[in-house]
Motif scaffolding. Structure first.
Motif, PDB file in Angstrom:
ATOM      1  N   THR A 223       0.843  -1.195   0.000  1.00 39.41           N
ATOM      2  CA  THR A 223       0.000   0.000   0.000  1.00 39.41           C
ATOM      3  C   THR A 223       0.876   1.240   0.000  1.00 39.41           C
ATOM      4  OG1 THR A 223      -0.129   0.078   2.425  1.00 39.41           O
ATOM      5  CG2 THR A 223      -1.819  -1.191   1.275  1.00 39.41           C
ATOM      6  N   SER A 224       0.387   2.293  -0.645  1.00 39.97           N
ATOM      7  CA  SER A 224       1.102   3.569  -0.690  1.00 39.97           C
ATOM      8  C   SER A 224       0.087   4.689  -0.848  1.00 39.97           C
ATOM      9  CB  SER A 224       2.115   3.589  -1.839  1.00 39.97           C
ATOM     10  OG  SER A 224       1.459   3.377  -3.091  1.00 39.97           O
ATOM     11  N   ALA A 225       0.537   5.927  -0.649  1.00 41.82           N
ATOM     12  CA  ALA A 225      -0.371   7.077  -0.714  1.00 41.82           C
ATOM     13  C   ALA A 225       0.360   8.273  -1.285  1.00 41.82           C
ATOM     14  CB  ALA A 225      -0.915   7.413   0.678  1.00 41.82           C
TER      15      ALA A 225
ATOM     16  N   THR B  19      -6.100  19.329   5.158  1.00 40.79           N
ATOM     17  CA  THR B  19      -6.109  20.219   4.003  1.00 40.79           C
ATOM     18  C   THR B  19      -6.328  19.481   2.677  1.00 40.79           C
ATOM     19  OG1 THR B  19      -3.694  20.102   3.789  1.00 40.79           O
ATOM     20  CG2 THR B  19      -4.609  21.862   5.172  1.00 40.79           C
ATOM     21  N   HIS B  20      -6.563  18.194   2.732  1.00 44.61           N
ATOM     22  CA  HIS B  20      -6.753  17.409   1.514  1.00 44.61           C
ATOM     23  C   HIS B  20      -8.019  16.556   1.619  1.00 44.61           C
ATOM     24  CE1 HIS B  20      -2.546  18.519   1.023  1.00 44.61           C
ATOM     25  NE2 HIS B  20      -2.586  18.085  -0.229  1.00 44.61           N
ATOM     26  N   ARG B  21      -8.409  15.994   0.497  1.00 48.07           N
ATOM     27  CA  ARG B  21      -9.540  15.072   0.444  1.00 48.07           C
ATOM     28  C   ARG B  21      -9.126  13.811  -0.304  1.00 48.07           C
ATOM     29  NH1 ARG B  21     -12.447  14.664  -4.280  1.00 48.07           N
ATOM     30  NH2 ARG B  21     -11.848  16.042  -5.970  1.00 48.07           N
ATOM     31  N   PHE B  22      -9.767  12.708   0.030  1.00 46.88           N
ATOM     32  CA  PHE B  22      -9.504  11.447  -0.659  1.00 46.88           C
ATOM     33  C   PHE B  22     -10.068  11.520  -2.076  1.00 46.88           C
ATOM     34  CE2 PHE B  22     -11.031   7.123  -1.761  1.00 46.88           C
ATOM     35  CZ  PHE B  22      -9.790   6.513  -1.893  1.00 46.88           C
ATOM     36  N   ALA B  23      -9.285  11.071  -3.071  1.00 47.62           N
ATOM     37  CA  ALA B  23      -9.683  11.221  -4.472  1.00 47.62           C
ATOM     38  C   ALA B  23      -9.749   9.904  -5.226  1.00 47.62           C
ATOM     39  CB  ALA B  23      -8.729  12.179  -5.187  1.00 47.62           C
TER      40      ALA B  23
ATOM     41  N   ALA C 175      -3.401   5.063  -2.708  1.00 50.16           N
ATOM     42  CA  ALA C 175      -4.456   6.025  -2.372  1.00 50.16           C
ATOM     43  C   ALA C 175      -4.087   7.404  -2.899  1.00 50.16           C
ATOM     44  CB  ALA C 175      -4.660   6.077  -0.861  1.00 50.16           C
ATOM     45  N   LEU C 176      -5.050   8.067  -3.552  1.00 46.70           N
ATOM     46  CA  LEU C 176      -4.830   9.390  -4.128  1.00 46.70           C
ATOM     47  C   LEU C 176      -5.522  10.453  -3.273  1.00 46.70           C
ATOM     48  CD1 LEU C 176      -5.508   8.557  -7.882  1.00 46.70           C
ATOM     49  CD2 LEU C 176      -3.283   8.781  -6.762  1.00 46.70           C
ATOM     50  N   PHE C 177      -4.855  11.592  -3.083  1.00 43.71           N
ATOM     51  CA  PHE C 177      -5.420  12.709  -2.341  1.00 43.71           C
ATOM     52  C   PHE C 177      -5.232  13.994  -3.146  1.00 43.71           C
ATOM     53  CE2 PHE C 177      -4.049   9.527   0.692  1.00 43.71           C
ATOM     54  CZ  PHE C 177      -5.183   9.371   1.484  1.00 43.71           C
TER      55      PHE C 177
END
Length: 200
Positions: A48-50, A77-81, A106-108
């Motif tokens: 897993t990575s982000a 300051t971010h949201r999950f994308a 995971a993208l943010f």
């Protein structure tokens, strides 16, 4: 003697009248013999990575068929994308069944900025009702806090007595927008002047 593992297992060796991991195995039949093939579940890695702006549940090594829950969490300051790799969708919590080596990312994305639009208010007379039109550039609702001799209901500020009135407008943001910088408007209220005329 040949040991054949299924898709979920690896051959792990022999027991009984045989040992080691040679496969196939030659057995000398100089007496009655019993041999048993041993198998162990296959183990696969989950990586897993982000991207910047959040974190994700650490990966690891899991036996074949293990069900693993992976959770992505954005910072303030971010949201999950979304996900890339061996996962997809917009839910920050996913369930994976490990049947082979898996890799998920995971993208943010940064949340957007917003501002509050709150025009200045001139000094007013006691008893005046002032409609307030306070908005945010995001379109999210703005919360107003009133201090001083005034009440606020249904978008209208009613001045109930003389003194100083202060109104603070706030918007706390959501999954897509950052909190706005609060805006405060202050003004004074006074009783209407009463003019008396004398005929003398």
């Amino acid at each position: 003697v040949n040991a054949a593992a299924d898709a979920a297992h690896d051959f792990a060796g022999w027991s009984g009248d045989a040992g080691g991991t040679a496969n196939p195995l030659a057995v000398l039949m100089d007496r009655n013999r019993t041999v048993q093939a041993l198998f162990a579940p296959k183990v696969f890695s989950l990586v897993t990575s982000a991207s910047a702006g959040g974190s994700v549940t650490p990966g690891g090594n899991y036996p074949y068929g293990t069900i693993v829950t992976v959770v992505a969490g954005a910072n303030t300051t971010h949201r999950f994308a979304g996900w890339t790799g061996d996962a997809s969708g917009m839910s920050p919590t996913i369930t994976l069944t490990v049947t082979h080596t898996l890799s998920v990312h995971a993208l943010f994305e940064p949340k957007a900025a917003q501002t509050i639009q709150f025009p200045a208010i001139a000094d007013q007379s006691v008893g005046t009702s002032v409609p307030l039109n306070v908005t945010s550039t995001s379109g999210l609702p703005v919360t107003l806090s009133v201090s001083g001799p005034a009440t606020f209901a249904d978008g209208v500020l009613t001045l109930t007595g003389p003194g100083s009135v202060s109104i603070q407008a706030t918007q706390g943001g959501d999954d897509y927008y950052l909190p706005a910088v609060p805006v405060t408007r202050a003004f004074n209220t006074a009783a209407p002047a009463v003019l008396k005329y004398s005929t003398q």
